[in-house]
Design a protein around this motif. Structure first.
Motif, PDB file in Angstrom:
ATOM      1  N   GLY A   4      86.823  -4.927 -32.163  1.00  0.00           N
ATOM      2  CA  GLY A   4      87.696  -5.158 -33.309  1.00  0.00           C
ATOM      3  C   GLY A   4      88.251  -6.564 -33.311  1.00  0.00           C
ATOM      4  N   ILE A   5      88.922  -6.886 -34.403  1.00  0.00           N
ATOM      5  CA  ILE A   5      89.516  -8.216 -34.539  1.00  0.00           C
ATOM      6  C   ILE A   5      90.974  -8.124 -34.081  1.00  0.00           C
ATOM      7  CG2 ILE A   5      89.990 -10.142 -36.093  1.00  0.00           C
ATOM      8  CD1 ILE A   5      86.994  -9.361 -35.802  1.00  0.00           C
ATOM      9  N   HIS A   6      91.304  -8.862 -33.051  1.00  0.00           N
ATOM     10  CA  HIS A   6      92.666  -8.903 -32.531  1.00  0.00           C
ATOM     11  C   HIS A   6      92.931 -10.293 -31.969  1.00  0.00           C
ATOM     12  CE1 HIS A   6      90.975  -8.376 -28.493  1.00  0.00           C
ATOM     13  NE2 HIS A   6      90.298  -7.341 -28.976  1.00  0.00           N
ATOM     14  N   THR A   7      94.078 -10.477 -31.381  1.00  0.00           N
ATOM     15  CA  THR A   7      94.510 -11.813 -30.970  1.00  0.00           C
ATOM     16  C   THR A   7      93.502 -12.544 -30.069  1.00  0.00           C
ATOM     17  OG1 THR A   7      96.413 -13.092 -30.215  1.00  0.00           O
ATOM     18  CG2 THR A   7      95.889 -11.117 -28.937  1.00  0.00           C
ATOM     19  N   ASN A   8      92.778 -11.811 -29.226  1.00  0.00           N
ATOM     20  CA  ASN A   8      91.834 -12.462 -28.317  1.00  0.00           C
ATOM     21  C   ASN A   8      90.407 -12.528 -28.849  1.00  0.00           C
ATOM     22  OD1 ASN A   8      93.791 -13.080 -26.390  1.00  0.00           O
ATOM     23  ND2 ASN A   8      93.625 -11.046 -25.493  1.00  0.00           N
ATOM     24  N   THR A   9      90.161 -11.952 -30.025  1.00  0.00           N
ATOM     25  CA  THR A   9      88.793 -11.990 -30.567  1.00  0.00           C
ATOM     26  C   THR A   9      88.698 -12.707 -31.903  1.00  0.00           C
ATOM     27  OG1 THR A   9      89.002  -9.836 -31.684  1.00  0.00           O
ATOM     28  CG2 THR A   9      88.128  -9.844 -29.409  1.00  0.00           C
TER      29      THR A   9
END
Length: 158
Positions: free
Chosen positions: A25-30
């Motif tokens: 998923g799209i999150h702060t690290n990706t």
């Protein structure tokens, strides 16, 4: 530069559900690694150079494991970079994937004895898995002026 067959970058939407899924998923690290797969990304940026170095140098691997470490290193470099300007997650929680991320393409210039000079070249919005380029101020003003002239022309005919 886009050929006459391809729409300008500020007129397209890019998304890749398989890439987003492979990253958890799209999150702060990706968000930045996901963005790097888009047509908006510049392979000559410091982001690309740093990612390549960290991928092949075990001593630098920690730099690509968190956005804080990655952006921290980018801030020590001069040149073209992509940085997150707005993170919609609360305190960087890893699985937050709602809201709007803002990524800026910018040029960082180092100045001895002074703060870095950062020039924003363009902005991008990441909404879920979708990435859009923000229109330039010139395009927005031009569009507004064209609408205004068309309205005046209509009024003048009546």
């Amino acid at each position: 530069m886009a050929s006459s067959q391809e729409p300008p970058l500020d007129e397209i939407q890019w998304r890749s559900p398989p890439i987003a899924q492979s990253m958890g998923g799209i999150h702060t690290n990706t968000v930045l690694p996901y963005f790097s797969h888009s047509p908006f990304f510049d392979g000559t940026s410091n982001n690309a150079a740093l990612t390549t170095q960290a991928t092949y140098n075990p001593n630098m691997l920690y730099l690509i494991q968190t956005r804080d470490a990655f952006e921290g290193r980018l801030r020590t470099m001069a040149g073209l970079e992509f940085m997150v300007a707005h993170d919609p997650s609360n305190n960087g929680q890893q699985h937050e994937n709602s809201g709007v991320w803002v990524i800026r393409k910018q040029n960082r210039r180092k100045r001895t004895g002074y703060e870095d000079e950062v020039t924003v070249l363009s902005s991008y919005f990441v909404i879920g898995e979708n990435i859009y380029m923000a229109p330039s101020v010139g395009n927005v003003i031009g569009s507004r002026m064209a609408c205004s002239f068309l309205k005046q022309e209509k009024i003048g005919r009546h």
